[in-house]
Scaffold this motif. Structure first.
Motif, PDB file in Angstrom:
ATOM      1  N   GLY A  42      -5.803  -7.523   8.489  1.00 45.63           N
ATOM      2  CA  GLY A  42      -4.896  -6.538   7.925  1.00 45.63           C
ATOM      3  C   GLY A  42      -5.598  -5.719   6.875  1.00 45.63           C
ATOM      4  N   PRO A  45      -3.593   1.051   5.983  1.00 48.42           N
ATOM      5  CA  PRO A  45      -3.574   1.965   7.136  1.00 48.42           C
ATOM      6  C   PRO A  45      -4.519   3.147   6.943  1.00 48.42           C
ATOM      7  CG  PRO A  45      -1.347   1.278   6.579  1.00 48.42           C
ATOM      8  CD  PRO A  45      -2.238   0.754   5.488  1.00 48.42           C
ATOM      9  N   THR A 129      -2.100  -2.988   8.073  1.00 51.10           N
ATOM     10  CA  THR A 129      -2.060  -2.875   9.521  1.00 51.10           C
ATOM     11  C   THR A 129      -3.301  -3.526  10.113  1.00 51.10           C
ATOM     12  OG1 THR A 129      -1.899  -1.320  11.390  1.00 51.10           O
ATOM     13  CG2 THR A 129      -3.264  -0.652   9.536  1.00 51.10           C
ATOM     14  N   ARG A 130      -3.206  -3.921  11.375  1.00 50.93           N
ATOM     15  CA  ARG A 130      -4.388  -4.394  12.101  1.00 50.93           C
ATOM     16  C   ARG A 130      -4.947  -3.314  13.021  1.00 50.93           C
ATOM     17  NH1 ARG A 130      -3.047 -10.670  13.934  1.00 50.93           N
ATOM     18  NH2 ARG A 130      -2.712 -11.483  11.811  1.00 50.93           N
ATOM     19  N   GLU A 131      -4.273  -2.197  13.071  1.00 44.53           N
ATOM     20  CA  GLU A 131      -4.713  -1.106  13.930  1.00 44.53           C
ATOM     21  C   GLU A 131      -5.950  -0.437  13.337  1.00 44.53           C
ATOM     22  OE1 GLU A 131      -3.038   3.144  15.716  1.00 44.53           O
ATOM     23  OE2 GLU A 131      -1.687   1.759  14.684  1.00 44.53           O
TER      24      GLU A 131
END
Length: 285
Positions: A42, A45, A129-131
């Protein structure tokens, strides 16, 4: 931005500011940690991940990457010479300061630190986020040269500095400074054959500069530490060192940008070089 009366307050951003401005054009958030797996669990973003060892160091020559490789690193992360890079990470920003210092070696001075780092951001419950973001390749010309002579000290320069009786600040733990610890227990691979410190160096552990939440102490508190206890002045020719250069990058940032000292160099070879160097002078209390 921070409102504390630092010499260069523009070099810090607060978590509240970044939460509101993280999508601003011209900004690139950069996470750099000791624990290289943290990013994948994580991250803020939009943040890209720069691994201090894989991305910034050439392991074959035990030095930093070439200017050409640095330009390529920036291009693939969507960073231009005008991009404002905001660095953050674990360990109260050890590695974020190290990455910022490395960027400044190549002349990328439009770089800032997120005050309090990753831990403060997470503790405040802010977005993660993990994106993994993807940015268009940017244009970044190859720097003409590194600024080694300005903000970096090599062994020979540090030895000459010591012999001249100029200020040296050892930012390691007291046990490392006295020689009781040949290496930190969690870093057995970064030990040295000899314990102790460079003769004449003053002990001022890096963590003296931060509060419990990992954010920096006030300018007044920092002046008492470095200009009072360490007897430095804004014009002092100062060399800082630790074990491999990451903790001393943190102190370099404090002295250079929070206190405005004009000539501070980071001896990034630090104790893994000095403590193993044949003939290098060592002192123990």
């Amino acid at each position: 931005m921070t409102t504390i009366a630092y010499a260069h307050p523009e070099k810090l951003v607060e978590t509240e500011w970044l939460a509101e401005h993280r999508n601003d054009p011209g900004i690139r958030i950069v996470e750099s940690n000791e624990d290289v797996l943290l990013y994948d669990t994580g991250h803020i973003p939009g943040a890209v991940h720069i691994d201090w060892r894989r991305d910034l160091q050439d392991q074959m020559v035990r030095d930093y990457i070439t200017p050409e490789a640095f330009a390529a690193l920036c291009r693939r992360n969507g960073i231009t010479p005008d991009t404002t890079c905001i660095f953050y990470g674990d360990k109260s920003n050890w590695w974020a300061c190290y990455a910022l210092w490395a960027f400044e070696l190549y002349g990328h001075r439009n770089a800032k630190i997120l005050n309090g780092g990753r831990d403060k951001w997470v503790r405040e419950g802010r977005a993660l986020t993990r994106e993994k973001p993807s940015y268009p390749e940017a244009a970044y010309p190859t720097p003409a040269a590194r600024r080694d002579g300005e903000i970096r000290a090599f062994y020979e320069q540090t030895l000459a500095h010591q012999r001249a009786g100029l200020p040296l600040i050892d930012v390691r733990s007291p046990g490392e400074y006295t020689g009781e610890l040949l290496h930190m227990p969690e870093y057995p691979q970064e030990g040295a054959l000899r314990g102790g410190h460079i003769p004449g160096a003053k002990s001022m552990p890096w963590k003296t500069a931060v509060k419990e939440d990992g954010s920096f102490k006030s300018a007044e508190e920092l002046r008492k530490i470095y200009e009072g206890d360490c007897a430095l002045t804004p014009d002092s020719d100062t060399v800082v060192y630790c074990r491999i250069g990451e903790r001393s990058s943190h102190t370099w940032f404090v002295l250079t940008y929070l206190l405005g000292h004009k000539k501070v160099r980071n001896y990034d070879g630090s104790w893994t070089e000095w403590g193993n160097k044949v003939g290098a002078p060592v002192t123990r209390p």
